[in-house]
Motif scaffolding. Structure first.
Motif, short mmCIF file in Angstrom:
data_model
loop_
_atom_site.label_atom_id
_atom_site.label_comp_id
_atom_site.label_asym_id
_atom_site.label_seq_id
_atom_site.Cartn_x
_atom_site.Cartn_y
_atom_site.Cartn_z
N THR A 76 40.65 34.54 45.27
CA THR A 76 40.41 33.16 45.70
C THR A 76 41.53 32.69 46.64
O THR A 76 41.35 32.68 47.86
CB THR A 76 40.32 32.23 44.49
OG1 THR A 76 41.49 32.38 43.66
CG2 THR A 76 39.08 32.56 43.65
N SER A 103 34.31 34.68 40.87
CA SER A 103 34.61 35.30 42.16
C SER A 103 34.91 36.79 42.02
O SER A 103 34.59 37.58 42.92
CB SER A 103 35.79 34.58 42.82
OG SER A 103 37.02 34.87 42.17
N GLU A 107 32.66 39.60 43.92
CA GLU A 107 33.25 40.58 44.83
C GLU A 107 33.00 42.00 44.33
O GLU A 107 32.73 42.91 45.14
CB GLU A 107 34.75 40.32 44.97
CG GLU A 107 35.50 41.33 45.83
CD GLU A 107 35.04 41.36 47.28
OE1 GLU A 107 35.31 42.37 47.97
OE2 GLU A 107 34.41 40.38 47.74
#
Length: 345
Positions: A76, A103, A107
């Motif tokens: 992030t 996140s 990813e």
């Protein structure tokens, strides 16, 4: 629903999880093997991060899988995600709503890694992003301090490990977990009385090692969240590399020390702390020699393998934190400055 009631319902919740999700865990283990996963990249925060410590030891010891604990800010704030190819990217979250944990899963999936979420909310952003979802099925947890959502995360990890190992020797102990947890709940009155002794405590250390390193972290977190005690967790090995110097006459040392491979190391340290430093020792154990060292001894079930013990030992620790908070005159349901869901970036 209150914190106390959520602690007490854990045997039923854990039994339900075993009955409903064992087949799902077995299927996920088959996918992990098929994908040739050689390591685990794990993202979590708070109590879920402590469950991740348990996964680090269990997946390592049983499944020979190295576990790396993610630094979510790389995904992030720094936008510099590491190479996740070939890893199992595992996100653990009660709510599944923390953007930084989501996140990591996002990813991982973008890079083509196998992604798995362990969460209590199957419709959450974390679950939506993951390829595989293991539901902890703890039910609604209204208290801010996590109890049953933590133990169901531990059990979910243990179920995955057992399914990956394909060892029938692990199934029996897993099935006994609800019974063992119920046995520790019989300590409730003893713990309530013991908590009175510590109602003026404002600092302590919490010791564990191996599988119960996670227990030390979770116990200390609950002491901070509920009773506002400055509680520092250590492995018994790390504690001897400097921090032991803080212990003097009457200093509170809390320890989780069930039978197992690390018991000898813990016993040696606790003997030194009591005999040489005159520490005030509160211990969770099923070993008579260690229980005899303690000013306050809380007896764990006698027959349980060490890898199962974190699911059991944390429950009397939860009860201790609950009763200590009440003894100190604080509100167990509304810890100051905290909310149930924390969304970090």
């Amino acid at each position: 629903m209150s914190l106390r009631s959520e602690i007490l319902e854990q045997p039923a919740v854990l039994g339900g999880l075993l009955d409903s999700q064992w087949e799902a865990a077995t299927g996920m283990a088959a996918v992990i093997r098929e994908r040739g996963v050689r390591s685990v990249f794990l993202a979590a925060r708070g109590s879920s991060d402590n469950a991740g410590l348990y996964a680090k030891y269990l997946f390592g010891a049983v499944n020979r899988l190295p576990v790396a604990l993610a630094a979510p800010s790389l995904f992030t704030t720094y936008d510099r995600a590491p190479d996740l190819e070939g890893q199992l990217v595992l996100g653990i979250s009660q709510s599944g709503e923390s953007p930084d944990i989501v996140s990591v899963i996002t990813e991982g999936r973008r890079q083509g890694a196998l992604t798995l979420a362990i969460t209590n909310e199957p419709a959450s952003p974390l679950a939506t992003q993951a390829e595989l979802v293991l539901q902890t099925q703890a039910g609604a947890e209204m208290a801010i301090a996590a109890t049953k959502t933590y133990t169901t995360q531990l059990l979910s990890i243990a179920m995955l490990s057992a399914a990956l190992s394909r060892s029938s020797d692990m199934v029996g102990p897993l099935r006994r977990v609800p019974e063992l947890v119920a046995e520790t709940l019989d300590l409730d009155e003893r713990i309530e009385a013991a908590a009175q002794r510590y109602r003026y405590m404002n600092q302590c250390v919490v010791l564990g090692r191996g599988f119960n390193y996670a227990t030390a972290y979770e116990w200390s977190l609950k002491l901070k969240e509920l009773a506002y005690v400055v509680a520092e967790p250590y492995s018994s090995a790390d504690f001897q590399h400097g921090p032991v110097a803080i212990v003097s006459h009457g200093f509170p040392v809390l320890a989780v020390a069930p039978e197992g491979a690390v018991l000898s190391d813990l016993r040696g340290l606790l003997e030194r702390l009591v005999n040489e430093h005159r520490a005030e020792l509160l211990v969770l154990s099923n070993n008579s020699e260690i229980l005899d060292l303690a000013e306050t001894a809380l007896v764990l079930p006698a027959e349980m393998p060490e890898w199962i013990s974190p699911l059991v030992s944390i429950v009397p620790a939860q009860l201790f934190c609950y009763h200590l908070t009440r003894a100190m005159g604080y509100d167990t349901e509304s810890p100051r400055q905290l909310s149930k869901i924390t969304r970090t970036l």
